[in-house]
Design a protein around this motif. Structure first.
Motif, PDB file in Angstrom:
ATOM      1  N   HIS A  82       0.810  -1.216   0.000  1.00  0.00           N
ATOM      2  CA  HIS A  82       0.000   0.000   0.000  1.00  0.00           C
ATOM      3  C   HIS A  82       0.846   1.271   0.000  1.00  0.00           C
ATOM      4  O   HIS A  82       0.339   2.347   0.317  1.00  0.00           O
ATOM      5  N   VAL A  83       2.147   1.148  -0.344  1.00  0.00           N
ATOM      6  CA  VAL A  83       2.955   2.361  -0.502  1.00  0.00           C
ATOM      7  C   VAL A  83       2.419   3.120  -1.715  1.00  0.00           C
ATOM      8  O   VAL A  83       2.367   2.564  -2.821  1.00  0.00           O
ATOM      9  N   PRO A  84       1.998   4.346  -1.544  1.00  0.00           N
ATOM     10  CA  PRO A  84       1.356   5.071  -2.655  1.00  0.00           C
ATOM     11  C   PRO A  84       2.366   5.621  -3.660  1.00  0.00           C
ATOM     12  O   PRO A  84       2.838   6.747  -3.542  1.00  0.00           O
ATOM     13  N   VAL A  85       2.716   4.786  -4.612  1.00  0.00           N
ATOM     14  CA  VAL A  85       3.600   5.194  -5.710  1.00  0.00           C
ATOM     15  C   VAL A  85       2.856   4.974  -7.016  1.00  0.00           C
ATOM     16  O   VAL A  85       2.404   3.864  -7.297  1.00  0.00           O
ATOM     17  N   VAL A  86       2.720   6.027  -7.806  1.00  0.00           N
ATOM     18  CA  VAL A  86       2.014   5.959  -9.085  1.00  0.00           C
ATOM     19  C   VAL A  86       3.003   5.565 -10.172  1.00  0.00           C
ATOM     20  O   VAL A  86       4.073   6.177 -10.306  1.00  0.00           O
ATOM     21  N   ALA A  87       2.672   4.534 -10.927  1.00  0.00           N
ATOM     22  CA  ALA A  87       3.563   4.053 -11.985  1.00  0.00           C
ATOM     23  C   ALA A  87       3.720   5.099 -13.076  1.00  0.00           C
ATOM     24  O   ALA A  87       2.843   5.932 -13.312  1.00  0.00           O
ATOM     25  N   LYS A  88       4.857   5.052 -13.749  1.00  0.00           N
ATOM     26  CA  LYS A  88       5.097   6.015 -14.825  1.00  0.00           C
ATOM     27  C   LYS A  88       4.064   5.825 -15.937  1.00  0.00           C
ATOM     28  O   LYS A  88       3.555   4.717 -16.158  1.00  0.00           O
ATOM     29  N   ASP A  89       3.768   6.900 -16.592  1.00  0.00           N
ATOM     30  CA  ASP A  89       2.825   6.878 -17.703  1.00  0.00           C
ATOM     31  C   ASP A  89       3.547   6.336 -18.937  1.00  0.00           C
ATOM     32  O   ASP A  89       4.496   6.958 -19.420  1.00  0.00           O
ATOM     33  N   PRO A  90       3.138   5.186 -19.472  1.00  0.00           N
ATOM     34  CA  PRO A  90       3.845   4.622 -20.631  1.00  0.00           C
ATOM     35  C   PRO A  90       3.746   5.491 -21.873  1.00  0.00           C
ATOM     36  O   PRO A  90       4.533   5.327 -22.808  1.00  0.00           O
ATOM     37  N   ASN A  91       2.792   6.433 -21.868  1.00  0.00           N
ATOM     38  CA  ASN A  91       2.641   7.320 -23.028  1.00  0.00           C
ATOM     39  C   ASN A  91       3.483   8.584 -22.880  1.00  0.00           C
ATOM     40  O   ASN A  91       3.238   9.570 -23.564  1.00  0.00           O
ATOM     41  N   ASN A  92       4.466   8.568 -22.005  1.00  0.00           N
ATOM     42  CA  ASN A  92       5.324   9.751 -21.877  1.00  0.00           C
ATOM     43  C   ASN A  92       6.184   9.913 -23.115  1.00  0.00           C
ATOM     44  O   ASN A  92       6.488   8.945 -23.815  1.00  0.00           O
ATOM     45  N   ILE A  93       6.575  11.123 -23.403  1.00  0.00           N
ATOM     46  CA  ILE A  93       7.261  11.433 -24.666  1.00  0.00           C
ATOM     47  C   ILE A  93       8.671  10.841 -24.723  1.00  0.00           C
ATOM     48  O   ILE A  93       9.228  10.657 -25.815  1.00  0.00           O
ATOM     49  N   LEU A  94       9.282  10.513 -23.574  1.00  0.00           N
ATOM     50  CA  LEU A  94      10.615   9.916 -23.602  1.00  0.00           C
ATOM     51  C   LEU A  94      10.561   8.476 -24.092  1.00  0.00           C
ATOM     52  O   LEU A  94      11.431   8.028 -24.837  1.00  0.00           O
ATOM     53  N   ASP A  95       9.520   7.737 -23.683  1.00  0.00           N
ATOM     54  CA  ASP A  95       9.356   6.355 -24.156  1.00  0.00           C
ATOM     55  C   ASP A  95       8.602   6.289 -25.474  1.00  0.00           C
ATOM     56  O   ASP A  95       8.715   5.306 -26.210  1.00  0.00           O
ATOM     57  N   THR A  96       7.811   7.315 -25.754  1.00  0.00           N
ATOM     58  CA  THR A  96       7.015   7.348 -26.987  1.00  0.00           C
ATOM     59  C   THR A  96       7.278   8.676 -27.684  1.00  0.00           C
ATOM     60  O   THR A  96       6.469   9.613 -27.607  1.00  0.00           O
ATOM     61  N   PRO A  97       8.429   8.797 -28.371  1.00  0.00           N
ATOM     62  CA  PRO A  97       8.800  10.093 -28.958  1.00  0.00           C
ATOM     63  C   PRO A  97       7.784  10.622 -29.956  1.00  0.00           C
ATOM     64  O   PRO A  97       7.631  11.844 -30.102  1.00  0.00           O
TER      65      PRO A  97
END
Length: 973
Positions: free
Chosen positions: A547-562
């Motif tokens: 239950h540690v509140p960590v939000v996963a990275k957004d896979p649609n970020n511009i670094l992974d999806t140029p």
């Protein structure tokens, strides 16, 4: 201030009309005046009448009145015939015509309406059955309550009447017994409710249990308690009170749900018992008043009491309120009083406390009524721990899917451990079925519409648009939780058994959120799970880690999806609600000072003196040319906001210019600024000067801060990259962990601060930490007061004002608005679904005291220097987020701009649309047709051309709603 030209300044009119003891000049129902075959029609124009002296304050100054048949021609010169006789039985039609300009408002007079024997604001038809007496009202605009020339008079006088102050005027003498209008005096119902609240003003309500005892032979409870007001004075117990008795049990896993011992019957659902009427004698099942505010209650035999367990802690809950929330509104008070005792006095009493009242109140603000609209249970049940009395394991109603069983086994879906989680998790977590049919649960409808129950008799056809939710509780599937759901400590903080969320996992509680898991066979190879076995796999540490509140990275970020990726989202995992995952470091800012320093050319440049702290220790930056800190990538910005002249205001008190520069870019020589090591008293700090920003000598406010960076890839937030649990990709530059850093800001030396408006602590009381879950600005812009840096008065989007007050009110007031706030709908935002958990009329849940009603000195001083909210510039095209208040394809012209390089100001085109400053805040919540008409009648500008607004930004809102006026902002909220 002069409000109307005549008559319904009835302070004088009541003398002529008989409210001060004189004779009324006409009586529609008496037949007076027909004995001689005539009737007399009189229009009051300040003349002496019925023995009362002439009253110039009642003279018509804004028009005249004529009659058909002819006879009356009364008003401004030369219209001087104000009384005429007509044959009895003649219908006399009066017409009012406005003329001239009202100097109080520099607007043409308009006819506002009639009083006396005429009502409304059209022509008036008088029956010829009696003498008639008529008053007229003319003014340049409609303002306030018309019965007093100044709201500062009316407000206190009405309050004195409501509160029964000796010698107060009796409003009912003229306005009728129910304030619905009588004779000359009009109805008060547009502003005032009837019947008046009883008591009209709450003095508080406090209950204290002094002793309790259970007779082991009869199972009768004797309860002694007192009732007092906030001043400590004894008061009578309001009617409608109730109580409950419960026992606190425990086993090897912890404290169990209450064993509820009321009502008296041995079977049936657990509940409360109503107090009886007060008795004068002691007898079985009585409530006796020993003295004012001092009571003894004797219960019937409580057959659920187990006399073998009288050494256990027993808990009494008393529920009392001072009346009806729908009648009393803000004066309503409710008390849920807890008292713990051991009936046989064999030891100290404990308590059952899984959730905290403070935790609930952080968002729900005491579950008070919203205006005159009660919350659940008529706003009478306000303490979270009290919920388990009725929402209890012993309920015989439907069982939850995660612990079904058959009563008395299993767990009811209405048990507090289930339904509270399901309400809060409804929108985000619970199962959504989009195909087939469902005969249990509920189905989502159109945005804002109530859910539909799915039954065998009326099955739901589930679709992507209208999904079914089999486990939603009681149709409450629209709740939008304001922070990360895994922050269990917000509801279970430091309470007696608050840690049971991780030390006592159960099928019912865990399944209330994780409703897709079949807990009856969970991890047991098909054998029904045993509740006590949960901790065999799920230790407290494991549950906490999950239950540690960590939000996963957004896979649609511009670094992974140029190509096509989002540049304004998190390209790394991001900790929410201030959490610090194992191994992570916490960076903080130490902003020592801000100043505007003249450069060699005399241009004022913002300068910040600051340092970073890592886990409390000062940070020494790496050499220029790379990252600021080893083990981290990214940077914060040095961000400044200030004001320059605009819209005819030489020194606005609202920010209208802002900008930031990456500290890393400045250090590496690629950003518009310079950096030096501090010297002398500033040794150990860094000094940054923003050479690309020009502060004008006339700027009234200047504030700078640290943080605010989130636009990828140029402004990557500070991200830790040396944690194995959060891997970092050196090629794409994505990954790692962002622990958001609280923004730090200061007002520049020698400058006035922008007036305080909201408190960031109040924002975070509900949100935990602004900007993460719900996600916006990657958690980097996390300070409520400095939202106005960027969201300033000139920012627009799709025909909406993006000024902070417009946006924040518009989002939070979703359930009150009649027009959905569709800003950012094209980006997927659905702000019309936000369900504010507090009371929308409780402004101080977010605002600092006195800032929303202009009673704080800085807020009052800002009047006259506030900027309007711009709502439309350029040409607006159709989109999912386009405001319905603009016209598509119309060119509204260019907005305001300021050239940092030269200091040149380009005014906004007069054709741009604005909302005037005070109206902008009000309209963001109160957008109904009636509310808009009221604001516009009082010179509020709503989606009006700036050229018009600049001339008429003299809103008269505070004439009636200002401090000390008839309806102050603080009172009507």
């Amino acid at each position: 201030m002069r409000r109307i030209s005549l008559a319904l300044a009835l302070v004088g009119a009541v003398t002529a009309a008989g409210c001060s003891g004189g004779a009324k000049s006409s009586d529609s129902g008496s037949g007076k005046g027909v004995q001689d075959g005539t009737i007399t029609v009189t229009v009051q124009n300040g003349q002496a009448l019925n023995g009362a002296p002439a009253n110039p304050s009642l003279a018509i100054t804004g028009g005249y009145v004529t009659s058909a048949p002819a006879g009356i021609d009364c008003g401004i010169a030369p219209h001087a015939t104000c009384s005429a006789q007509f044959p009895a039985g003649t219908t006399v039609v009066l017409t009012a015509t406005a003329a001239g300009t009202d100097p109080a408002f520099n607007l043409p007079f308009q006819f506002l309406g009639w009083a006396g024997d005429c009502q409304g604001d059209g022509t008036c038809s008088l029956e010829g059955n009696a003498d008639k007496y008529v008053l007229t009202m003319f003014a340049g605009q409609r303002t306030g309550h018309p019965n007093w020339t100044d709201g500062a008079v009316h407000g206190p006088k009405y309050a004195d009447f409501v509160n029964g102050v000796p010698g107060a005027l009796a409003c009912t003498s003229c306005h009728g017994a129910s304030l619905q209008g009588a004779g000359l005096a009009v109805s008060c119902s547009a502003c005032h409710v009837w019947p008046l609240p009883t008591p009209p003003v709450s003095l508080g309500l406090n209950v204290n249990v002094t002793s309790a005892a259970i007779d082991s032979a009869t199972k009768v409870l004797t309860l002694n308690f007192t009732v007092k007001d906030d001043q400590g004075s004894s008061i009578a117990l309001p009617t409608g009170g109730r109580f409950a008795l419960a026992r606190v049990d425990s086993d090897a896993t912890g404290t169990l749900p209450y064993a509820v011992l009321t009502p008296a019957a041995a079977t049936g659902n657990p509940s409360t018992i109503n107090f009886p009427a007060i008795s004068t004698t002691a007898a079985p099942t009585t409530l006796v008043q020993n003295a004012l505010g001092d009571y003894t209650y004797t219960s019937p035999a409580l057959n659920r009491v187990d006399t073998a367990k009288l050494s256990s802690t027993h808990t009494i809950w008393i529920q009392v309120s001072n009346g009806s929330a729908s009648t009393l509104g803000k004066a309503f008070r409710a008390v849920n009083q807890e008292f713990n005792f051991v009936p046989d006095a064999s030891g100290a009493a404990g308590k059952r406390e899984i959730v905290s009242v403070a935790g609930c109140n952080a968002c729900h603000a005491g579950f008070k009524p919203e205006g005159n609209v009660a919350s659940f249970h008529s706003s009478g049940r306000i303490a979270g721990p009290f919920c388990n009395i009725c929402h209890n394991q012993a309920r015989t109603t439907e069982r939850t899917n995660s612990d079904p069983g058959t009563a008395p086994a299993g767990t009811p879906i209405a048990a507090s451990s289930v339904f509270i989680h399901r309400i809060h998790a409804a929108k985000e977590m619970l199962l959504k079925v989009t195909t087939g049919t469902q005969t249990v649960g509920w189905q989502y409808g159109a945005p804002g519409a109530a859910m539909t129950q799915c039954t065998v008799a009326a099955p739901c056809t589930c679709t992507v648009t209208n999904a079914c939710a089999p486990t939603v509780y009681d149709g409450l599937g629209e709740a939008t939780y304001p922070q990360d759901l895994r922050n269990c400590g917000i509801c279970h903080p430091n309470t007696a058994q608050g840690n049971q969320w991780k030390t006592r996992p159960s099928r019912a509680a865990c399944g209330s959120c994780h409703d897709t898991v079949d807990f009856t066979i969970h991890n047991t190879g098909g054998t029904p799970a045993v509740e006590a076995d949960c901790t065999n796999c799920h230790s407290a540490a494991d549950v906490a880690a999950a239950h540690v509140p960590v939000v996963a990275k957004d896979p649609n970020n511009i670094l992974d999806t140029p190509t096509g990726g989002n540049s304004r989202t998190n390209a790394a995992d991001i900790a929410a609600v201030g959490a610090l995952p194992p191994g992570a470091s916490r960076i903080t800012y130490d902003l020592k000072s801000v100043a505007a320093v003249a450069d060699a050319n005399g241009v004022l440049r913002p300068t910040l003196t600051f340092r970073f702290l890592k886990d409390g220790a000062p940070v020494v930056f790496n050499a220029p040319g790379g990252e600021l800190m080893t083990g981290f990538v990214g940077s914060s910005q040095a961000y400044c906001a200030y004001s320059v002249p605009q819209d005819g205001i030489a020194a606005p008190v609202d920010f209208n210019v802002a900008g930031g520069v990456s500290i890393k870019a400045i250090r590496n020589g690629t950003g518009a600024g310079s950096m030096a090591d501090g010297t002398g008293a500033d040794a150990g700090y860094y000094v940054v000067t923003l050479t690309g920003q020009r502060v004008l000598p006339s700027s009234a406010i200047l504030t700078c801060g640290l943080g605010y960076a989130y636009d990828l890839p140029a402004n990557q937030p500070i991200t830790q990259i040396d944690l194995a649990a959060y891997p970092y990709n050196t090629t794409t530059k994505s990954g790692g962990l962002i622990v958001p850093i609280a923004n730090a800001w200061k007002t520049a030396n020698g400058y006035a601060p922008r007036r305080a408006i909201v408190s960031n602590d109040k924002c975070n009381a509900c949100h935990g930490f602004l900007g993460v879950a719900p996600n916006f600005h990657v958690g980097q812009r996390n300070d409520g007061p400095t939202c106005a840096f960027c969201h300033n008065t000139n920012r627009v989007n799709s025909g909406w004002a993006v000024n902070s007050k417009d946006v924040i009110h518009g989002i939070h007031a979703a359930r009150m608005r009649t027009t959905p706030f569709t800003w950012e709908a094209t980006a997927g935002a659905m702000f019309w679904e936000v369900a504010y958990p507090g009371q929308l009329n409780n402004c101080q849940q977010c605002h600092e005291a006195g800032t929303y009603d202009f009673t704080a000195p800085a807020s009052a001083a800002a009047l006259g220097s506030l900027l309007p909210s711009t709502v439309a510039t350029g040409t607006i095209s159709a989109s999912a987020g386009t405001s319905p208040y603009v016209t598509l394809g119309v060119s509204y012209g260019s907005g305001f701009s300021y050239a940092q390089a030269t200091g040149a100001i380009t005014p906004a085109a007069g054709t741009t649309l604005v909302i005037s400053p005070i109206t902008a805040a009000c309209f963001s919540c109160h957008d109904s047709t009636t509310a808009v008409a009221h604001m516009e009648q009082n010179l509020g500008q709503i989606y009006q051309p700036r050229s018009n607004g600049l001339v008429t930004l003299n809103e008269t809102c505070l004439d009636c709603h200002g401090a000390g006026k008839m309806m102050p902002i603080g009172d009507v909220h």
